[in-house]
Design a protein around this motif. Structure first.
Motif, mmCIF file in Angstrom:
data_model
loop_
_atom_site.group_PDB
_atom_site.id
_atom_site.type_symbol
_atom_site.label_atom_id
_atom_site.label_comp_id
_atom_site.label_asym_id
_atom_site.label_seq_id
_atom_site.Cartn_x
_atom_site.Cartn_y
_atom_site.Cartn_z
ATOM 1 N N LEU B 179 0.837 -1.207 0.000
ATOM 2 C CA LEU B 179 0.000 0.000 0.000
ATOM 3 C C LEU B 179 0.871 1.255 0.000
ATOM 4 C CD1 LEU B 179 -2.889 -0.942 2.438
ATOM 5 C CD2 LEU B 179 -3.026 -0.556 0.000
ATOM 6 N N VAL B 206 -6.011 7.823 3.226
ATOM 7 C CA VAL B 206 -6.366 6.675 4.058
ATOM 8 C C VAL B 206 -5.522 5.468 3.693
ATOM 9 C CG1 VAL B 206 -8.270 5.257 4.849
ATOM 10 C CG2 VAL B 206 -8.697 7.582 4.092
ATOM 11 N N GLY B 207 -5.306 5.278 2.396
ATOM 12 C CA GLY B 207 -4.546 4.116 1.951
ATOM 13 C C GLY B 207 -3.161 4.106 2.552
ATOM 14 N N VAL B 210 -3.393 3.173 6.261
ATOM 15 C CA VAL B 210 -3.621 1.736 6.436
ATOM 16 C C VAL B 210 -2.324 0.981 6.171
ATOM 17 C CG1 VAL B 210 -4.872 -0.253 5.557
ATOM 18 C CG2 VAL B 210 -6.068 1.880 5.916
ATOM 19 N N PHE B 214 -0.313 -1.398 8.827
ATOM 20 C CA PHE B 214 -0.002 -2.810 8.595
ATOM 21 C C PHE B 214 1.495 -3.073 8.738
ATOM 22 C CE2 PHE B 214 -4.245 -3.570 6.946
ATOM 23 C CZ PHE B 214 -4.448 -4.869 7.337
#
Lengths: 205, 484
Positions: B179, B206-207, B210, B214
């Motif tokens: 991402l 947002v990506g 995230v 992760f």
């Protein structure tokens, strides 16, 4: 254009459908076969993208080696798959909840996707024009030059995997007769073959 | 096209280690049967020593090589030296153990060398792919050594559990990395730092967030921070004791320094976004480390929870996200290394008539039967609490100071409170050793284990005498990392 769009939807739909079948079919051998189908369709998608080298690698490595290995494991080990599925219903709510959260995250991520303002200027490996360079050439040019460090390090990872597999499984049994190539080659005809003259009609006595 | 020329000199120590480990594999394979494991262990020890000397000799203040994928700087030098010391001393401690416990195969030192190499690559990673490959080289070797006593169910179980959960965490890490790559178009840390710094604060996509989360989850698994700690007690208990000692020090140091470099470097501009996560993880780890250890009866499980707590304290320094925080982490890991190695040397000498025992109750009355071991263990336990003047005090002092400097008062207060709670189980061990009726006595600790124990005890006890050069080195290393 319409042909490639059609091909995309066919490949994508079959890939997703066979992915669902992998986890839902009762017979594990069928699961592996559906997995192979999914790999083939993913390779088709790669071809559509113009990445024919990746498509071939996917077929050779994943279908040729990994999936066949799975098939061996499934067919040769006596695993009770019904027992493995026990508790499926018990864990379903938790699993479904995690799946939903991940799905929501994915939608958020994809829905609000943005690229860094200047991402185009820093691309690690810009894709070369397809008419100038084939895929394999383009990959080879950066794999063995810019990414030399990663290439060698990945080789070390594979070496460790090999050592690990041998260390954990090789058992030396007593009393096994092994091939000794040196002794075989050093054997001379005179040492082992004896020619005897036998009288005719003597019956070898 | 223009030929690419790499300058391999700053990575000489890693290259030497890789070549030497492969050569050692050949030596082990062709050496006469029976003596391979011992010969390979002794050779591996000298290889680690040479690698350390080479490392000191070639590491520049800061140099990026191999197409920006490998960074050699003083931060890496500091951490790599700790890792080499940790690997070397655990190999020394396992010299006799592996022969006694029937795991004397020459692959053991070879795998330890490869794991060490992987850790050094993690510390020097300057690219998401290099990070991942370093982690995999390290973890893959560790999975195998965890299961090295392959005829024992517990050891095999430890290896399998570690493997399955490690694969899961690698998956999370890769998902996050993809991402991040999708957002920025580059995996290089320097480029990422530049790109992420350009966005207006609060407008991060947002990506990307995230993805960062992760990556953090994957790294938190590798340092065994709560809530990704579940594997730790089982793996620590099941793995052979010298392997547990190895797990408790070297990979932790490597993962913490990787965590620090990733968060302070490429993700540095997003500090407001990730700080809350690190704070939450640190608090959860400190609390769990303090509370869950109280009920343990097995000393290896207790050390697992203790190490979870220590990771929490080190992460306090990361949450501060300033140079003093990084300095705190460096000093914390240095003190952590010696007190943990020492404790495991004590655990390795818990042996009755040649049989290893592992419960805390077995330590009863140790002060009367083996007073030296008892005093050494008492030093380590008091140091783990963080009592002055022992080494552990300085580690905690510096991370808490950094947290206060960054305005994280609540975090510092919670850290001090959990230290007090954690003191309970450390002091209980001291009480059992000094005040309870002796059980049947232990065997005399054998030479190398006693040496490691003595060395660690001296370092832990007299840390305040010779700690100033270490503080300066840590400060310089922290400056190099932040300045990049």
């Amino acid at each position: 254009m319409i042909v490639s769009a059609l091909a995309f939807y066919v490949f994508a739909a079959v890939a997703v459908a066979s992915g669902v079948m992998v986890i839902s079919s009762r017979n594990p051998v069928h699961s592996v076969l559906f997995l192979i189908l999914a790999f083939f369709n993913a390779a088709g998608l790669f071809v559509l993208l113009g990445a024919e080298f990746l498509a071939m690698i996917l077929v050779i490595v994943y279908v040729g080696a990994v999936a066949v290995l799975f098939l061996f494991v499934v067919m040769m080990l006596d695993i009770n798959f019904v027992a493995l599925r026990e508790g499926f219903m018990k864990y379903l709510p938790v699993g479904a909840a995690i799946g939903l959260v991940l799905l929501a995250e994915l939608l958020l991520v994809v829905g609000a996707w943005s690229f860094a303002p200047r991402a185009k200027t820093v691309l690690d490996a810009p894709v070369p024009a397809f008419d100038q360079l084939s895929n394999a050439q383009a990959l080879g040019r950066i794999l063995y030059t810019d990414n030399l460090y990663l290439f060698q390090a990945a080789g070390l990872v594979l070496l460790v995997a090999m050592i690990g597999a041998i260390v954990l499984t090789l058992r030396e049994r007593e009393g096994v007769r092994r091939q000794n190539a040196g002794a075989q080659i050093a054997r001379r005809r005179e040492d082992v073959i004896e020619i005897r003259k036998l009288p005719a009609g003597g019956g070898g006595q | 096209m223009i030929p690419v020329v790499h300058n391999p000199v700053p990575a000489s120590a890693e290259i030497f280690l890789a070549l030497a480990a492969m050569a050692l594999l050949m030596v082990g394979a062709f050496w006469k049967r029976g003596a391979q494991a011992r010969v390979a262990s002794v050779l591996a020890l000298s290889i680690l020593a040479v690698a350390g000397v080479v490392l000191i000799g070639v590491t520049p203040p800061r140099n990026v090589i191999f197409h920006g994928q490998f960074i050699a700087d003083h931060f890496a030098l500091f951490m790599k030296l700790l890792i080499l010391i940790g690997s070397g001393l655990t190999l020394l401690m396992s010299l006799d153990y592996i022969e006694r416990e029937g795991m004397a195969r020459f692959e053991y030192p070879v795998l330890v060398l490869f794991a060490t190499l992987g850790m050094m690559m993690m510390v020097s990673a300057n690219d998401l792919i290099a990070l991942y490959i370093g982690i995999e080289l390290q973890s893959l070797s560790l999975y195998v050594v965890a299961a090295f006593k392959r005829d024992e169910v517990r050891s095999t179980e430890a290896g399998l559990k570690y493997f399955v959960l490690g694969a899961l965490s690698s998956g999370m890490l890769l998902y996050g990395a993809s991402l991040v790559y999708g957002f920025a178009g580059s995996t290089n840390f320097a480029v990422l730092a530049k790109l992420l710094a350009q966005g207006a604060p609060g407008s991060t996509s947002v990506g990307l967030i995230v993805g960062v989360v992760f990556v953090m989850a994957g790294l938190a698994f590798k340092v065994s921070a709560v809530p990704f700690h579940m594997w730790t007690p089982d793996v620590y208990e099941g793995a052979p004791t010298p392997v547990t000692a190895f797990f408790a020090v070297a990979p932790k140091i490597a993962a913490i320094s990787l965590f620090t470099r990733v968060m302070m470097g490429p993700f540095g501009p997003l500090v407001m976004e990730w700080r809350q996560i690190v704070v939450a993880v640190a608090i959860a780890s400190m609390i769990l480390g303090a509370l869950a250890a109280i009920n343990q009866t097995n000393i290896k499980r207790l050390m697992a929870y203790s190490s979870i707590g220590h990771v929490g304290y080190a992460l306090v320094g990361l949450a501060a996200a300033n140079p003093s925080g990084v300095r705190g982490i460096l000093i914390y890991m240095a003190t952590y290394l010696f007190m943990n190695l020492g404790t495991f040397a004590c655990i390795l000498s818990m042996k009755r008539q040649g049989k290893m025992v592992e419960t805390i109750a077995d330590l009863a009355g140790l002060a009367r039967s083996q007073s030296k071991v008892a005093y050494a263990l008492a030093i380590f336990m008091l140091s783990m609490i963080g009592l002055p003047p022992f080494a552990g005090f300085f580690g905690k002092l510096f991370v808490f100071l950094a947290a206060i400097e960054a305005g994280l008062y609540a975090l510092a207060v919670i850290g001090m409170l959990t230290s007090v709670v954690g003191a309970y189980y450390y002091i209980r061990i001291v009480k059992i050793m000094f005040m309870e009726e002796p059980a049947s006595p232990f065997d005399r600790p054998q030479g190398q284990v006693a040496a490691v124990m003595g060395l660690s005890a001296i370092v832990t006890l007299l840390f305040f005498v010779f700690c100033w050069p270490l503080f300066y080195a840590a400060e310089a290393a922290a400056k190099v990392l932040i300045g990049s």
